[in-house]
Design a protein around this motif. Structure first.
Motif, short mmCIF file in Angstrom:
data_model
loop_
_atom_site.label_atom_id
_atom_site.label_comp_id
_atom_site.label_asym_id
_atom_site.label_seq_id
_atom_site.Cartn_x
_atom_site.Cartn_y
_atom_site.Cartn_z
N ILE A 153 0.84 -1.20 0.00
CA ILE A 153 0.00 0.00 0.00
C ILE A 153 0.87 1.25 0.00
O ILE A 153 0.59 2.22 -0.72
CB ILE A 153 -0.97 -0.02 1.20
CG1 ILE A 153 -2.00 -1.14 1.00
CG2 ILE A 153 -1.65 1.33 1.38
CD1 ILE A 153 -2.91 -1.37 2.20
N GLN A 156 2.06 1.82 -3.53
CA GLN A 156 1.03 2.31 -4.45
C GLN A 156 0.61 3.75 -4.13
O GLN A 156 0.35 4.54 -5.04
CB GLN A 156 -0.16 1.36 -4.44
CG GLN A 156 0.16 0.00 -5.06
CD GLN A 156 -1.09 -0.75 -5.46
OE1 GLN A 156 -1.99 -0.20 -6.08
NE2 GLN A 156 -1.16 -2.02 -5.09
N VAL A 157 0.53 4.08 -2.83
CA VAL A 157 0.23 5.48 -2.46
C VAL A 157 1.32 6.40 -2.99
O VAL A 157 1.05 7.47 -3.55
CB VAL A 157 0.08 5.62 -0.94
CG1 VAL A 157 0.04 7.11 -0.55
CG2 VAL A 157 -1.17 4.91 -0.44
N HIS A 161 -1.55 6.27 -6.61
CA HIS A 161 -2.82 5.56 -6.78
C HIS A 161 -3.81 5.99 -5.71
O HIS A 161 -3.44 6.27 -4.57
CB HIS A 161 -2.60 4.05 -6.70
CG HIS A 161 -1.75 3.52 -7.82
ND1 HIS A 161 -2.21 3.37 -9.11
CD2 HIS A 161 -0.46 3.10 -7.83
CE1 HIS A 161 -1.25 2.89 -9.87
NE2 HIS A 161 -0.17 2.72 -9.12
N SER A 162 -5.08 6.00 -6.09
CA SER A 162 -6.13 6.38 -5.15
C SER A 162 -6.49 5.21 -4.25
O SER A 162 -6.14 4.05 -4.52
CB SER A 162 -7.39 6.82 -5.92
OG SER A 162 -7.97 5.70 -6.58
N VAL A 163 -7.22 5.52 -3.17
CA VAL A 163 -7.67 4.47 -2.26
C VAL A 163 -8.52 3.45 -3.02
O VAL A 163 -8.37 2.23 -2.83
CB VAL A 163 -8.48 5.08 -1.10
CG1 VAL A 163 -9.20 3.98 -0.30
CG2 VAL A 163 -7.57 5.88 -0.19
N ILE A 166 -6.30 1.19 -5.19
CA ILE A 166 -5.54 0.24 -4.37
C ILE A 166 -6.46 -0.86 -3.85
O ILE A 166 -6.11 -2.05 -3.88
CB ILE A 166 -4.85 0.96 -3.20
CG1 ILE A 166 -3.82 1.97 -3.73
CG2 ILE A 166 -4.17 -0.03 -2.27
CD1 ILE A 166 -3.26 2.90 -2.67
N SER A 178 -7.58 2.55 3.94
CA SER A 178 -7.42 3.77 4.74
C SER A 178 -6.84 3.47 6.12
O SER A 178 -6.00 4.22 6.62
CB SER A 178 -8.78 4.47 4.89
OG SER A 178 -9.26 4.91 3.62
N TYR A 181 -3.23 2.80 5.66
CA TYR A 181 -2.55 4.07 5.36
C TYR A 181 -2.26 4.84 6.65
O TYR A 181 -1.15 5.38 6.83
CB TYR A 181 -3.42 4.89 4.41
CG TYR A 181 -2.89 6.27 4.12
CD1 TYR A 181 -1.70 6.45 3.41
CD2 TYR A 181 -3.58 7.41 4.53
CE1 TYR A 181 -1.21 7.72 3.13
CE2 TYR A 181 -3.10 8.68 4.26
CZ TYR A 181 -1.92 8.83 3.56
OH TYR A 181 -1.43 10.09 3.29
N ALA A 193 0.71 12.07 2.02
CA ALA A 193 1.09 11.22 0.89
C ALA A 193 2.33 11.79 0.19
O ALA A 193 3.14 11.03 -0.35
CB ALA A 193 -0.08 11.12 -0.09
#
Length: 208
Positions: A153, A156-157, A161-163, A166, A178, A181, A193
């Motif tokens: 995660i 990808q963040v 990339h958006s939630v 992902i 979330s 995160y 981010a």
């Protein structure tokens, strides 16, 4: 005959792998894929003896692919073949399910030797990694605080990339993403981010 699945998002690279490996009569490439999702599907369809995967794949990365494949087949025989030479990547790839790890800077015969070792159930690290002190036990990098799922995660963040993206790629809920995160930010002492992306670049997780 050793049946091989190649996973790399560059068609030219895959063609080079295929040509190199099929020079040896005991190897045949039965399938190729350009993403982790496609690689997983082709694995189920073809049941290869050995999987060779890059780690830097679009969307879900190669480490997550290795984790999923090993969950499906505990006796997985897989080789990570990557530009990343940092010990963090070596450790995580091996922990996720790879038996071997080869740098893309390695000589061609190193890849062949690695496939031979992995196909017989033996671990293999390319010599250049060993010379650089890359091993599963030689790093105190801050990112080692993260679990495998958190690391994926985080990656990808950092790539933007958006939630939702992902969550879809990892087959989990947006709420779970979330929560992870938030945990990542606490573990790494990050506030945003953007700070995550900067750390990822410095650590070599994301290349610019």
């Amino acid at each position: 005959m050793i049946r091989i699945l190649l996973v790399d998002d560059h068609a030219v690279v895959r063609a080079g792998y295929r040509q190199l490996l099929e020079c040896a009569p005991e190897y045949t490439v039965v399938a190729e894929a350009a993403s982790a999702a496609a690689g997983y599907r082709r694995f189920l369809e073809c049941a290869p003896d050995v999987v060779i995967t890059d780690l830097s794949l679009p969307g879900v990365g190669g480490i997550e692919l290795l984790r999923r494949l090993r969950a499906r087949q505990p006796e997985l025989r897989a080789l990570a073949f990557s530009v990343h030479e940092e010990s963090m990547f070596v450790e995580r790839a091996l922990a996720a399910g790879a038996l071997g790890y080869v740098s893309k800077r390695s000589a061609a015969d190193t890849l062949v030797a690695a496939v031979d070792a992995v196909s017989h159930g033996r671990e293999f690290l390319s010599p250049d990694l060993a010379r650089n002190g890359q091993s599963r036990r030689q790093t105190n990098d801050v990112l080692h605080k993260l679990s495998q799922r958190e690391f994926e995660i985080f990656r990808q963040v950092a790539e933007g990339h958006s939630v939702r993206e992902i969550a879809t790629g990892l087959c989990i809920s947006g709420k779970t993403v979330s929560n992870h995160y938030s945990q990542i930010r606490v573990k790494l002492g990050l506030r945003s981010a953007a700070e995550m992306a900067r750390l990822a670049i410095v650590a070599g997780v994301v290349r610019v």
